[in-house]
Scaffold this motif. Structure first.
Motif, PDB file in Angstrom:
ATOM      1  N   PHE A  61      -4.422 -22.397  17.197  1.00  0.00           N
ATOM      2  CA  PHE A  61      -5.839 -22.703  17.103  1.00  0.00           C
ATOM      3  C   PHE A  61      -6.337 -22.179  15.764  1.00  0.00           C
ATOM      4  O   PHE A  61      -5.680 -21.371  15.123  1.00  0.00           O
ATOM      5  N   ARG A  62      -7.505 -22.632  15.353  1.00  0.00           N
ATOM      6  CA  ARG A  62      -8.084 -22.107  14.132  1.00  0.00           C
ATOM      7  C   ARG A  62      -9.599 -22.029  14.259  1.00  0.00           C
ATOM      8  O   ARG A  62     -10.210 -22.759  15.040  1.00  0.00           O
ATOM      9  N   GLN A  63     -10.156 -21.131  13.479  1.00  0.00           N
ATOM     10  CA  GLN A  63     -11.602 -20.987  13.460  1.00  0.00           C
ATOM     11  C   GLN A  63     -12.053 -20.844  12.022  1.00  0.00           C
ATOM     12  O   GLN A  63     -11.702 -19.880  11.336  1.00  0.00           O
ATOM     13  N   ALA A  64     -12.811 -21.831  11.576  1.00  0.00           N
ATOM     14  CA  ALA A  64     -13.367 -21.816  10.233  1.00  0.00           C
ATOM     15  C   ALA A  64     -14.701 -21.066  10.246  1.00  0.00           C
ATOM     16  O   ALA A  64     -15.336 -20.948  11.301  1.00  0.00           O
ATOM     17  N   PRO A  65     -15.128 -20.568   9.111  1.00  0.00           N
ATOM     18  CA  PRO A  65     -16.410 -19.834   9.057  1.00  0.00           C
ATOM     19  C   PRO A  65     -17.557 -20.669   9.600  1.00  0.00           C
ATOM     20  O   PRO A  65     -17.741 -21.822   9.210  1.00  0.00           O
ATOM     21  N   GLY A  66     -18.296 -20.085  10.522  1.00  0.00           N
ATOM     22  CA  GLY A  66     -19.457 -20.760  11.076  1.00  0.00           C
ATOM     23  C   GLY A  66     -19.153 -21.839  12.094  1.00  0.00           C
ATOM     24  O   GLY A  66     -20.063 -22.546  12.536  1.00  0.00           O
ATOM     25  N   LYS A  67     -17.887 -21.972  12.460  1.00  0.00           N
ATOM     26  CA  LYS A  67     -17.502 -23.014  13.414  1.00  0.00           C
ATOM     27  C   LYS A  67     -16.814 -22.399  14.625  1.00  0.00           C
ATOM     28  O   LYS A  67     -16.364 -21.261  14.598  1.00  0.00           O
TER      29      LYS A  67
END
Length: 120
Positions: free
Chosen positions: A36-42
């Protein structure tokens, strides 16, 4: 089980990175593991999964054809080979076990995350 993710870094657009997810305890042969990934603000989003039993691979549309997930059960390690990286791939990447479909379960173990930064 405890998971340890590594391999992130800074890369130019079009470049490649390979992430690793080392498991202590059981292998990934029983459960599906995923990235999984998490981008800034998302919000965190599903990237890729591999079934430990069937070997079935599945990917988010945004990474199909560019990313490849795999596991080496002898090494108790999962991998995410990322090619043709784009700036929008910039995120903290997490590995998890017990992934069902594109969802982690409440009992899923998570790696600590590894930062991937793609410069344009």
């Amino acid at each position: 089980v405890q998971l340890q993710a590594s391999g992130g870094g800074l890369v130019q657009a079009g470049g490649s990175l390979r992430l690793s997810c080392a498991a202590s305890g059981r292998t990934f042969s029983t459960y599906t593991m995923g990235w999984f990934r998490q981008a800034p603000g998302k919000e965190r989003e599903f990237v890729a999964g591999i079934s430990g039993r069937s070997g079935r691979l599945y990917y988010a549309d945004s990474v199909k054809g560019r990313f490849t997930i795999s596991t080496d059960n002898a090494k108790k390690t999962g991998y995410l080979q990322m090619n043709s990286l784009k700036p929008e791939d910039t995120a903290i990447y997490y590995c998890a076990d017990k992934v069902v479909g594109a969802q982690a379960m409440p009992s899923s173990a998570w790696g600590q995350g590894t930062l991937v930064t793609v410069s344009s």
